[in-house]
Design a protein around this motif. Structure first.
Motif, short mmCIF file in Angstrom:
data_model
loop_
_atom_site.label_atom_id
_atom_site.label_comp_id
_atom_site.label_asym_id
_atom_site.label_seq_id
_atom_site.Cartn_x
_atom_site.Cartn_y
_atom_site.Cartn_z
N LYS A 1 37.01 44.01 42.85
CA LYS A 1 38.15 44.88 42.97
C LYS A 1 39.38 44.49 43.12
N MET A 2 39.46 43.70 44.19
CA MET A 2 40.68 43.27 44.56
C MET A 2 41.31 42.32 43.36
N ILE A 3 40.66 41.57 42.95
CA ILE A 3 41.19 40.78 41.78
C ILE A 3 41.66 41.75 40.69
N GLU A 4 40.68 42.83 40.37
CA GLU A 4 41.19 43.75 39.34
C GLU A 4 42.56 44.59 39.61
N LYS A 5 42.92 44.83 40.93
CA LYS A 5 44.10 45.41 41.21
C LYS A 5 45.28 44.65 41.00
N GLY A 6 44.65 43.07 41.28
CA GLY A 6 45.83 42.24 41.05
C GLY A 6 46.25 42.13 39.62
N ILE B 1 50.40 45.43 45.76
CA ILE B 1 50.20 44.37 46.57
C ILE B 1 49.55 45.18 47.98
N GLU B 2 49.98 46.54 48.35
CA GLU B 2 49.37 47.07 49.45
C GLU B 2 47.91 47.24 49.28
N GLU B 3 47.61 47.68 47.96
CA GLU B 3 46.25 47.93 47.68
C GLU B 3 45.33 46.56 47.63
N ILE B 4 46.01 45.56 47.39
CA ILE B 4 45.19 44.29 47.18
C ILE B 4 45.01 43.96 48.68
N ILE B 5 46.04 43.95 49.61
CA ILE B 5 45.81 43.49 50.99
C ILE B 5 44.70 44.53 51.55
#
Length: 149
Positions: free
Chosen positions: A40-45, A4-8
């Motif tokens: 990248k954000m979607i990937e992390k999610g 979650i932190e990485e996505i944020i």
């Protein structure tokens, strides 16, 4: 929780590109960088969701390739239209660098990146980006809820 932190963190960077960089530069390069940041954000999610789903025994294994991961996520969230739309966007964002593009109105208020994807012309302008951003907001909150379940 680190997912979650990485996505944020990715979202903060993306928001800066959308609301600050694009506002002042009005270039298609900023739009492309924004799409890549969102990718990248979607990937992390997705990674977080798939790990969590495996831990909760909702899936037996995590596919190794991105296409398999997308399909698995589609099944997990088959009833969530916004999530499905974000996965469609993600599939396009993944290919954005190799797609044919046209730059329209750079350095002007209505800067537009025209992308040719799946036989369609997609005009990515500020309105389109804002609509993507809204869908991604919902995606992030869906992802958070799932990871906290």
């Amino acid at each position: 929780m680190e997912e979650i932190e990485e996505i944020i963190q990715e979202k903060i960077s993306a928001d800066h590109l959308l609301y600050v960089s694009l506002k002042y530069t009005k270039t298609c390069d900023v739009i492309i960088n924004l799409l890549l940041r969102w990718k990248k954000m979607i990937e992390k999610g997705l990674n977080g969701i798939l790990k969590h789903a495996k831990k909760k025994k909702k899936i037996s294994s995590i596919p190794a390739n991105p296409i398999g991961q997308i399909e698995t996520a589609r099944k997990l969230f088959r009833k969530d239209d916004n999530f499905q739309e974000v996965l469609d966007m993600y599939e396009m964002f993944r290919k954005v660098e190799e797609l044919r593009k046209e730059r329209i109105g750079e350095f002007r208020k209505n800067v537009t990146l025209k992308i040719f994807y799946l036989g369609e012309e997609i005009n990515i302008n500020l309105d389109k980006l804002k609509s993507y951003a809204e869908k991604l907001e919902k995606f992030i909150s869906t992802t958070k809820q799932f990871l906290l379940s």
